[in-house]
Write a protein that holds these residues in place. Sequence first.
Motif, PDB file in Angstrom:
ATOM      1  N   ARG A 310       0.940  -1.028  -0.718  1.00  0.00           N
ATOM      2  CA  ARG A 310      -0.183   0.347   0.085  1.00  0.00           C
ATOM      3  C   ARG A 310       0.652   0.937  -0.269  1.00  0.00           C
ATOM      4  N   ALA A 311       1.895   1.455   0.702  1.00  0.00           N
ATOM      5  CA  ALA A 311       2.640   2.481   1.279  1.00  0.00           C
ATOM      6  C   ALA A 311       4.195   2.789   0.185  1.00  0.00           C
ATOM      7  N   GLU A 312       4.178   1.955  -0.925  1.00  0.00           N
ATOM      8  CA  GLU A 312       5.680   1.531  -1.152  1.00  0.00           C
ATOM      9  C   GLU A 312       5.248   1.149  -2.243  1.00  0.00           C
ATOM     10  N   ALA A 313       4.843  -0.026  -3.010  1.00  0.00           N
ATOM     11  CA  ALA A 313       4.752  -0.613  -4.235  1.00  0.00           C
ATOM     12  C   ALA A 313       3.713   0.752  -5.242  1.00  0.00           C
ATOM     13  N   ALA A 314       2.573   0.527  -4.376  1.00  0.00           N
ATOM     14  CA  ALA A 314       1.354   1.414  -4.739  1.00  0.00           C
ATOM     15  C   ALA A 314       1.353   2.648  -4.959  1.00  0.00           C
ATOM     16  N   THR A 315       2.580   3.286  -5.095  1.00  0.00           N
ATOM     17  CA  THR A 315       3.235   4.761  -4.286  1.00  0.00           C
ATOM     18  C   THR A 315       4.129   5.115  -5.735  1.00  0.00           C
ATOM     19  N   SER A 316       5.113   3.498  -5.579  1.00  0.00           N
ATOM     20  CA  SER A 316       6.144   4.251  -6.886  1.00  0.00           C
ATOM     21  C   SER A 316       5.901   3.671  -8.644  1.00  0.00           C
ATOM     22  N   PHE A 317       3.865   4.472  -8.516  1.00  0.00           N
ATOM     23  CA  PHE A 317       3.728   4.220 -10.502  1.00  0.00           C
ATOM     24  C   PHE A 317       2.287   5.080 -10.245  1.00  0.00           C
ATOM     25  N   THR A 318       2.369   5.633 -11.711  1.00  0.00           N
ATOM     26  CA  THR A 318       0.570   6.118 -11.881  1.00  0.00           C
ATOM     27  C   THR A 318       0.120   5.665 -12.428  1.00  0.00           C
ATOM     28  N   ALA A 319      -1.088   5.263 -11.632  1.00  0.00           N
ATOM     29  CA  ALA A 319      -2.277   4.258 -11.630  1.00  0.00           C
ATOM     30  C   ALA A 319      -2.774   4.774 -13.624  1.00  0.00           C
ATOM     31  N   SER A 363      10.495  -1.386  -7.525  1.00  0.00           N
ATOM     32  CA  SER A 363       9.599  -0.076  -6.943  1.00  0.00           C
ATOM     33  C   SER A 363      10.833   0.892  -5.989  1.00  0.00           C
ATOM     34  N   LEU A 364      12.068   0.091  -5.299  1.00  0.00           N
ATOM     35  CA  LEU A 364      13.115   1.092  -5.149  1.00  0.00           C
ATOM     36  C   LEU A 364      13.773   1.664  -6.059  1.00  0.00           C
ATOM     37  N   ALA A 365      13.948   1.557  -6.851  1.00  0.00           N
ATOM     38  CA  ALA A 365      14.017   3.039  -7.728  1.00  0.00           C
ATOM     39  C   ALA A 365      13.240   4.304  -8.443  1.00  0.00           C
ATOM     40  N   ALA A 366      12.078   3.914  -8.741  1.00  0.00           N
ATOM     41  CA  ALA A 366      11.031   4.350  -8.373  1.00  0.00           C
ATOM     42  C   ALA A 366      10.771   4.936  -7.657  1.00  0.00           C
ATOM     43  N   HIS A 367      10.644   4.836  -6.595  1.00  0.00           N
ATOM     44  CA  HIS A 367       9.387   5.010  -5.497  1.00  0.00           C
ATOM     45  C   HIS A 367      10.259   6.489  -4.838  1.00  0.00           C
ATOM     46  N   GLY A 368      12.184   6.007  -4.761  1.00  0.00           N
ATOM     47  CA  GLY A 368      13.114   7.162  -4.045  1.00  0.00           C
ATOM     48  C   GLY A 368      12.806   8.277  -2.887  1.00  0.00           C
ATOM     49  N   GLY A 369      11.818   6.929  -2.355  1.00  0.00           N
ATOM     50  CA  GLY A 369      11.831   7.691  -0.517  1.00  0.00           C
ATOM     51  C   GLY A 369      12.020   6.315  -0.181  1.00  0.00           C
ATOM     52  N   THR A 374       9.973  -2.695   1.799  1.00  0.00           N
ATOM     53  CA  THR A 374      10.659  -3.713   0.871  1.00  0.00           C
ATOM     54  C   THR A 374      12.614  -3.881   0.697  1.00  0.00           C
ATOM     55  N   LEU A 375      13.250  -3.145   1.871  1.00  0.00           N
ATOM     56  CA  LEU A 375      14.101  -3.138   2.392  1.00  0.00           C
ATOM     57  C   LEU A 375      14.126  -4.759   3.835  1.00  0.00           C
TER      58      LEU A 375
END
Length: 443
Positions: A310-319, A363-369, A374-375
Amino acid sequence: MARPGYDRAAQRIGIVHIGLGAFHRAHQAVYTDDAMAAGDRDWAIAAASLRSAGVHDQMASQDGLYTVTERSSDGEAVRLIGAIQETTVAAQAPARLAALLAAPDTRVVTLTVTEKGYWRRPDGATDLAGIVADGNSIYHYLAQAVVARRTSGRDPLTLVSCDNLPDNGRVLRAALAAFLGHQGQTADRDWFEREWRCPNTMVDRIVPAVTDADRDRVGAALGLRDEAAVITEPYRQWVIEDDFAGDRPRWEAGGAQFVADVAPYETAKLRMLNGAHSALAYLGLERGHIFVHQAVADPQIRPVVERLMRAEAATSFTAAEGQALEPYADALLARFANTTLEHRLSQIASDGSQKVGPRWLSSLAAHGGDAPATLTALAAWLRFIRTGNDASPDPRRAELAGLWADGDAASVVDALFGAQGSMAGLWRPTEAQRAALIREIEQ
């Protein structure tokens, strides 16, 4: 038991499938069964395993017929699938597969060969040397088909990858073009790039490995032994880029979606579903669990998986427009909790080096935060490869185990994700992320 809604013997082969496993039989073959039941003729499947004869032997003795059992808390539904008309083993009968791929009635090729079957290097580039050395890859058969169809004046094909790779159609297209170029077949490569199509797709259905106990249970219910039985969940999804070289099956009769851009659906599935699955596998095995439903019920694991989705994968791209990710996450958790599906964590944990890139590193690369869940999952995988788990093979197992033999957590992280790391092209951690990952590994 539901039976095929068409005259099976009257259907000509229109699809060649490479990678005859349980997922294909629970997914693409079912959609094709639906299409022919809806009146779409001549899309029967000829399916080939690349090397193993196990499934071919099971199905050949049953005339290609098998059952799909959907299990949920509401009970079981059993269906007889008639879409697969012929099976073969490429390594044993290469001429037969070549003839099928070159046949005038063949218009579509589908593939489920797992991530490693695409021969990609750790940085995502095509491993052309590996393809050449293998001699029995999908590219050898597909390149032969390009040559045969061009020289005989037959129509181009549409190649439909159904594996969990980002941009799976583009990956397949680029690698096959590179292989044709390597072979010096310039005219064939040009024709392939101009006329053939390789649409991107997203596939989704949970299909656990079938056990002897499953076969016994199906046999007791049917009064017949089904060696090729498939067990799955009621849910299925197939999103396909609407880009075909010619005719295509009416897969929408079974609920498939044809769209202009698969990317948001593909990304959601890879990062949310597959990413959560891998997290459950490595964290769950570490805590002694065997099945997915056990791991997702663990109060130490579930919050990590929920945050990852919810907080990491789902915010790493535009739906995509209308693509609701919160309800999607809710549905995934409900599917994971299905106690009637004995989906083994060791099955999901196999080939991890091929999976962590699209599932976590992208996801880590796109998330940036901040992405601590995930870690945490990534650290569990790094601890897992240190143990060399025999139940979950990996094509890079010896190399990865060697990293641990020669160093500690920090050196392993740097060897994989540092400036010269073998996975640095997929994700380069910040100093804070590097330190957090090392701490997680050492916990």
